[in-house]
Design an enzyme around this catalytic site. Structure first.
Site, PDB file in Angstrom:
ATOM      1  N   ALA A  67      -2.124   6.764  -5.619  1.00  0.00           N
ATOM      2  CA  ALA A  67      -2.513   8.024  -6.242  1.00  0.00           C
ATOM      3  C   ALA A  67      -2.277   9.122  -5.211  1.00  0.00           C
ATOM      4  CB  ALA A  67      -3.986   7.975  -6.641  1.00  0.00           C
ATOM      5  N   GLY A 113      -2.747   2.971  -6.038  1.00  0.00           N
ATOM      6  CA  GLY A 113      -2.273   3.172  -7.406  1.00  0.00           C
ATOM      7  C   GLY A 113      -0.865   2.642  -7.653  1.00  0.00           C
ATOM      8  N   GLU A 116      -1.367  -0.946  -8.198  1.00  0.00           N
ATOM      9  CA  GLU A 116      -2.066  -1.031  -9.488  1.00  0.00           C
ATOM     10  C   GLU A 116      -1.094  -0.837 -10.651  1.00  0.00           C
ATOM     11  OE1 GLU A 116      -5.060   1.815  -7.985  1.00  0.00           O
ATOM     12  OE2 GLU A 116      -6.555   0.423  -8.772  1.00  0.00           O
ATOM     13  N   GLU A 136      -7.553   1.569  -0.438  1.00  0.00           N
ATOM     14  CA  GLU A 136      -8.526   2.605  -0.818  1.00  0.00           C
ATOM     15  C   GLU A 136      -9.768   2.658   0.061  1.00  0.00           C
ATOM     16  OE1 GLU A 136      -6.755   0.864  -3.003  1.00  0.00           O
ATOM     17  OE2 GLU A 136      -6.228   2.107  -4.722  1.00  0.00           O
TER      18      GLU A 136
HETATM   19  N1  CAA Z   1      -0.666  10.644  -1.623  1.00  0.00           N
HETATM   20  C1  CAA Z   1      -0.143  11.809  -1.240  1.00  0.00           C
HETATM   21  N2  CAA Z   1       0.882  11.893  -0.377  1.00  0.00           N
HETATM   22  C2  CAA Z   1       1.375  10.746   0.127  1.00  0.00           C
HETATM   23  C3  CAA Z   1       0.864   9.493  -0.241  1.00  0.00           C
HETATM   24  C4  CAA Z   1      -0.216   9.470  -1.149  1.00  0.00           C
HETATM   25  N3  CAA Z   1      -0.749   8.324  -1.589  1.00  0.00           N
HETATM   26  N4  CAA Z   1       1.541   8.542   0.447  1.00  0.00           N
HETATM   27  C5  CAA Z   1       2.440   9.179   1.187  1.00  0.00           C
HETATM   28  N5  CAA Z   1       2.368  10.506   1.004  1.00  0.00           N
HETATM   29  C6  CAA Z   1       3.171  11.564   1.623  1.00  0.00           C
HETATM   30  C7  CAA Z   1       2.748  11.832   3.046  1.00  0.00           C
HETATM   31  O1  CAA Z   1       1.618  12.658   3.073  1.00  0.00           O
HETATM   32  C8  CAA Z   1       3.968  12.492   3.595  1.00  0.00           C
HETATM   33  O2  CAA Z   1       4.025  13.825   3.112  1.00  0.00           O
HETATM   34  P1  CAA Z   1       4.305  15.075   4.114  1.00  0.00           P
HETATM   35  O3  CAA Z   1       5.687  14.813   4.618  1.00  0.00           O
HETATM   36  O4  CAA Z   1       4.185  16.245   3.197  1.00  0.00           O
HETATM   37  O5  CAA Z   1       3.263  14.999   5.167  1.00  0.00           O
HETATM   38  C9  CAA Z   1       5.110  11.735   2.896  1.00  0.00           C
HETATM   39  O6  CAA Z   1       4.521  11.150   1.733  1.00  0.00           O
HETATM   40  C10 CAA Z   1       5.694  10.635   3.748  1.00  0.00           C
HETATM   41  O7  CAA Z   1       4.651   9.747   4.140  1.00  0.00           O
HETATM   42  P2  CAA Z   1       4.304   9.393   5.661  1.00  0.00           P
HETATM   43  O8  CAA Z   1       4.766  10.483   6.557  1.00  0.00           O
HETATM   44  O9  CAA Z   1       2.864   9.022   5.731  1.00  0.00           O
HETATM   45  O10 CAA Z   1       5.218   8.109   5.863  1.00  0.00           O
HETATM   46  P3  CAA Z   1       4.996   6.923   6.902  1.00  0.00           P
HETATM   47  O11 CAA Z   1       6.259   6.146   6.917  1.00  0.00           O
HETATM   48  O12 CAA Z   1       4.442   7.430   8.178  1.00  0.00           O
HETATM   49  O13 CAA Z   1       3.848   6.026   6.241  1.00  0.00           O
HETATM   50  C11 CAA Z   1       2.696   4.915   4.427  1.00  0.00           C
HETATM   51  C12 CAA Z   1       4.062   5.379   4.990  1.00  0.00           C
HETATM   52  C13 CAA Z   1       2.116   3.815   5.286  1.00  0.00           C
HETATM   53  C14 CAA Z   1       2.974   4.395   3.013  1.00  0.00           C
HETATM   54  C15 CAA Z   1       1.722   6.123   4.385  1.00  0.00           C
HETATM   55  O14 CAA Z   1       2.373   7.213   3.717  1.00  0.00           O
HETATM   56  C16 CAA Z   1       0.431   5.875   3.669  1.00  0.00           C
HETATM   57  O15 CAA Z   1      -0.445   5.224   4.204  1.00  0.00           O
HETATM   58  N6  CAA Z   1       0.247   6.432   2.443  1.00  0.00           N
HETATM   59  C17 CAA Z   1      -0.973   6.380   1.697  1.00  0.00           C
HETATM   60  C18 CAA Z   1      -1.223   4.997   1.099  1.00  0.00           C
HETATM   61  C19 CAA Z   1      -2.562   4.967   0.422  1.00  0.00           C
HETATM   62  O16 CAA Z   1      -3.599   5.085   1.023  1.00  0.00           O
HETATM   63  N7  CAA Z   1      -2.547   4.774  -0.925  1.00  0.00           N
HETATM   64  C20 CAA Z   1      -3.736   4.706  -1.713  1.00  0.00           C
HETATM   65  C21 CAA Z   1      -4.004   6.028  -2.352  1.00  0.00           C
HETATM   66  S1  CAA Z   1      -5.608   6.124  -3.074  1.00  0.00           S
HETATM   67  C22 CAA Z   1      -5.435   5.488  -4.628  1.00  0.00           C
HETATM   68  O17 CAA Z   1      -4.393   5.010  -4.999  1.00  0.00           O
HETATM   69  C23 CAA Z   1      -6.668   5.590  -5.479  1.00  0.00           C
HETATM   70  C24 CAA Z   1      -6.665   4.857  -6.752  1.00  0.00           C
HETATM   71  O18 CAA Z   1      -6.651   3.631  -6.812  1.00  0.00           O
HETATM   72  C25 CAA Z   1      -6.790   5.579  -8.025  1.00  0.00           C
END
Ligand code: CAA
Length: 260
Positions: A67, A113, A116, A136
């Protein structure tokens, strides 16, 4: 299908590929993306040209990284509840009960998500570089798009608890070993493998496949007896043209043609 900003849809020979297309944000699911995916799926539901749907993510790095964290970071309790409810209603439940087979082609990170979404699909194929997890709790929240339920269904409660509590990522191979994905292939063979599976499905009775989806899902719906639903769905097949075509084709020693 042209008005979409965050997804794209490509249709050929009965197979629709729905691509989540926000690669700069690793295809994270914001509100608009969920609404667009919903609209496209609803449109394809009644489109006779679409027999199978493949879900994937744009570019090579991510399927869907979750998400959109930036969008929900300042939400209240009520907004958090609405986020999960709307997402489940519009996309995740829709995919699980979709009357046409949905295959997730997991081409990279499938987190939160994103995993999911892949778990809502009927079948999952992963590329060998894919990484999967439900991170999460590292954000101070829990999975809200069905992850606590579907991960336990797919891999068992103990493994699901481990993945959710540690917030860790597993490799495609480990996902295969624990039953989270059906197959693992090299990334450049991913779409071809998904297409091949879709083509195999395409030869069979769409009516019977819809019935099978309802019967299998019934076993995971509380308050519903899956065996009874199976009997009802089995019986209904006997009143259809496709059943006549399939059984006659067998008796006449020819291939059935369900898509006249
Ligand atoms: N939401 C918003 N933006 C996201 C994102 C997310 N879930 N995942 C990645 N991005 C964005 C980053 O913020 C970044 O944007 P900017 O360039 O504007 O800063 C861009 O995508 C590239 O990502 P990274 O620079 O972080 O890339 P990386 O190679 O260093 O890391 C990664 C990759 C490990 C996948 C890392 O992006 C990450 O940990 N992402 C989040 C994963 C996460 O926590 N997902 C769960 C979300 S909560 C959820 O899903 C709730 C639910 O169940 C309803």
């Amino acid at each position: 299908f042209l008005m979409y900003e965050n997804i794209s849809v490509n249709l050929s020979a009965g197979i629709a590929v729905l691509t989540i297309n926000r690669p700069k944000q690793l295809n994270a699911l914001n509100k608009r993306t969920i609404e667009e995916a919903h609209a496209a799926l609803k449109e394809m539901e009644s489109d006779n040209e679409v027999a199978v749907v493949i879900l994937t993510g744009a570019e090579e790095k991510a399927f869907v990284a979750g998400a959109d964290i930036k969008e929900f970071a300042d939400f209240t309790i009520a907004q958090g509840g609405a986020l999960a409810k709307n997402g489940q209603d519009l996309l995740f439940t829709l995919v699980e009960h979709y009357p046409k087979p949905v295959i997730a082609a997991v081409n990279g990170f499938a987190l939160g998500g994103g995993l999911e979404l892949a778990m809502s699909a009927h079948i999952r194929i992963a590329s060998s570089n894919a990484k999967m997890g439900l991170p999460e709790v590292s954000l101070g929240v829990i999975p809200g798009y069905g992850g606590t339920q579907r991960l336990a269904q797919l891999v068992g409660k103990g493994k699901a608890n481990e993945l959710i509590f540690t917030a860790g990522m597993i490799s495609a191979d480990e996902a295969f070993r624990c039953g989270l994905v059906n197959a693992v292939v090299e990334q450049d063979a991913l779409m071809e493998t998904a297409m091949k599976m879709a083509s195999k499905i395409l030869r069979n009775s769409p009516m019977a496949i819809r019935a099978a989806i309802r019967a299998v899902n019934a076993g995971y719906t509380s308050g519903v007896n899956g065996y009874e639903v199976e009997i009802e769905e089995f019986a209904k097949c006997f009143g259809t043209e496709e059943f006549k075509e399939g059984t006659n084709a067998f008796i006449e020693k020819r291939k059935a043609n369900f898509r006249k």
